[in-house]
Design a protein around this motif. Structure first.
Motif: not given
Lengths: 506, 138
Positions: A4, A67, B75, B78, B82, B85, B88-94
């Motif tokens: 992470x 994503x 904002x 963005x 975030x 986060x 602890x998932x990747x950016x933009x995970x729905x």
């Protein structure tokens, strides 16, 4: 570090500039706040770039699937050695330009969103360096171009708009060709992920069409990186905006074109393709010669430097055209040295303008007597640019030439050496006119300059001093820098590393 | 130019257009529509108002300087990326809420992102509109 943390680290070069830009937009009336935030942004960007660089150096290629989408379908960010180097350079530039902007950019320009645009530009550049997806690359190009359009036209003087129109038109044509090429590529292979493309392009039956697409990419990136005969927008526009913008563009923007050229022609298209290599070499030769001849005819500090960018891009493209692991390494070293040196030369041209109020070599003069320290800064950068040992430029040109000798491409090596000589000529010209010859008369601007407080003067000089230190480090530790470039060259010459890293994930 | 017909029509059209823009925004997730086109429709509503009543009136109606809209929208977009986060998932995970709202369906971070786009588009379009319709001060 956990996965992470590393993923976050790869994302930060994109997220940080955006966050700071948003912060600045909220405080769009408070210029002092924006200046401070810009310096903070530049510094943190540089620190993050250093951490990212060392992480990639230790842990190898890192892949982030945005994503959480599975790899060939979603957008990926890939940080390999080459990306890490380029992110480091953009961090360095953002850092130096942040300080340089404070003194050199007019309040009127600052009010027109100079600082937020600067951050958005850096975000676009970093995005283009990190992305592993063809369409996403296009998007980052647009982010970068649109903010650069505005930065270029800030101030709205006639010559600026004239330059901006040429810049915008040619770059939009380039984007259009790029988008068409991406479309055709997608039609042939059904994927946009670069690593996946690298595998699937080789399986396409109609290899003739693949070469056509490769040439479309070459034209498109050729316009963006200003190679012969598509460079006319660069000398027309780079000498017009505020000098901090010139320096940033000169250092970073054309290199994004060169970077994508390296990426696409090493990864997606077969690097053993004789035809592509030859075309690139011919283009490189003409680019070097026309650029340096154009510079010889100019009489304006920044215009000479702008034409030199063209000729230097020729060397980088030549290193790509030689298509060996060693030549890629030489090209990467060349890119790094050129970003630092060219930016510093633009910084110095800005200092000279600040002192004398003009960029015109005919009216300049007497700088050596009055400002020996500025002259020394210029001398080091000029020696570096013209490739005089022991400076970094010598090692860069030497290794590029060596790469040519190794595969017996004597003609192009001969051209490159000859161009090096002519580079020395224009640097001598600037030295003679601006620094060496007697001063004609003390201008009004110079008397104003005496009144500037000593702190502001230091602020004006410090970015240039910083860049000069970087040049010297790069010169005297050329060995270790080149060792890393060799590793990167190996990575580029063997796309299997990249492909495995991306497609092997999850 | 003041036209009584346009002014009267605009008073009725403005809320309709704004409602329509929300409709486009909310159905955008998996049908045609979305934040971008919704934002365009909303800014068209304000553009119409500024044609009918003048730019100054339109600015008063908007109440807020468009630059703040741009910043807020960016904002939100963005922030929507975030949120992932926190788990602890990747950016933009729905991330989706389990609750099912009437009319909207499930709420999740993609809607927040679209809302951000919606606001940015309104902000930018109106900033451009207000700037070019300002008279040049000598």
């Amino acid at each position: 570090m956990t996965t992470f943390d590393i993923e976050l680290l790869v994302l930060l070069p994109i997220l940080l500039p955006l966050s700071f830009a948003i912060l600045m937009l909220f405080a769009w009336k408070n210029l002092q706040f924006q200046r401070i935030i810009n310096v903070v942004a530049g510094s943190t960007g540089f620190i993050v770039a250093i951490i990212l660089f060392s992480t990639i150096y230790v842990n190898g290629i890192q892949v982030v699937a945005i994503g959480g989408w599975k790899v060939p379908f979603g957008i990926v960010l890939v940080a390999d050695n080459f990306s890490a180097i380029m992110i480091l350079m953009s961090g360095l530039m953002g850092f130096a330009v942040a300080f340089y902007s404070i003194v050199t950019v007019d309040t009127a320009n600052e009010q027109h969103f100079y600082y937020p645009l600067l951050q958005i530009l850096l975000m676009g550049v970093n995005g283009a360096f990190l992305t592993g997806d063809m369409f996403n690359l296009y998007v980052w190009f647009e982010v970068m171009l649109i903010s650069s359009f505005v930065l270029l036209a800030l101030g709205g003087k006639q010559e600026q708009l004239e330059g901006a129109v040429k810049y915008v038109t040619l770059n939009l044509v380039s984007s259009m060709i790029f988008l068409s090429a991406v479309g055709i590529l997608y039609g042939m292979t059904g994927t946009l992920n670069m690593a996946d493309l690298a595998v699937k392009v080789k399986l396409v039956e109609n290899q003739g069409l693949v070469t056509v697409v490769a040439m479309m990419f070459l034209v498109s990136f050729g316009i963006k990186s200003a190679v012969f005969p598509l460079f006319s927008w660069l000398p027309a526009s780079y000498h017009t905006p505020p000098v901090a913008v010139s320096a940033l563009f000169a250092g970073l923007l054309t290199k994004v074109g060169v970077y994508t050229m390296y990426r696409v022609f090493t990864l997606i298209f077969d690097i053993n393709n004789e035809f592509i290599g030859t075309v690139i070499l011919i283009i490189a030769g003409f680019t070097m010669v026309t650029g340096v001849l154009g510079a010889a005819a100019q009489n304006d500090f920044r215009r000479i430097l702008s034409f030199h960018i063209v000729s230097q891009v020729g060397y980088m493209v030549m290193a790509l055209g030689l298509m060996t692991a060693f030549s890629f390494a030489a090209g990467i070293f060349y890119i790094v040295y050129h970003i630092v040196t060219k930016t510093n030369l633009f910084f110095i041209s800005g200092i000279v303008e600040r002192i004398k109020g003009t960029y015109n070599l005919d009216t300049l003069g007497g700088l050596f007597k009055k400002y020996p320290s500025v002259s020394l800064l210029f001398l080091i950068s000029a020696f570096t640019l013209s490739g005089i040992p022991p400076f970094a430029g010598f090692w860069a040109k030497f290794t590029v030439a060596l790469a040519g000798f190794r595969i017996e491409q004597y003609l192009i090596v001969g051209v490159s050496l000859f161009v090096g000589l002519l580079t020395l000529y224009s640097m001598t010209k600037i030295w003679n006119y601006a620094f060496w010859q007697d001063e004609k008369q003390e201008s009004e601007v110079e008397r104003e300059f005496y009144k500037i407080s000593i702190n502001r003067k230091y602020l004006l000089y410090s970015p240039s001093i910083f860049m000069t230190v970087v040049i010297l480090l790069l010169s005297f530790f050329a060995g270790s820098a080149f060792d890393f470039a060799v590793l990167t060259g190996e990575q580029l010459a063997n796309p299997q590393y990249y492909i495995n890293a991306v497609l092997g994930v999850r | 130019m003041k036209s009584i017909i346009l002014q009267t029509a605009t008073r009725y059209l403005l809320p309709m257009l704004l409602l329509f823009s929300f409709f486009l925004l909310f159905r955008g997730h998996n049908s045609p529509g979305g934040g971008f086109v919704g934002g365009l429709v909303a800014s068209a509503a304000y553009a119409l108002y500024s044609i009918a009543f003048g730019v100054e009136e339109a600015k008063k109606l908007l109440r807020i300087e468009p630059v703040y809209l741009i910043a807020t929208g960016l904002m939100l977009a963005l922030f929507s990326g975030m949120i992932a986060f926190f788990s602890f998932d990747t950016f933009m995970t729905a991330k989706w809420s389990d609750l099912n709202f009437p009319l909207f369906g499930k709420l999740g971070t993609p809607l927040l992102f679209d809302l951000g786009v919606y606001i940015v588009v309104i902000g930018i379009t109106l900033k451009i509109l207000f700037t070019i319709s300002e008279e040049v001060k000598p």
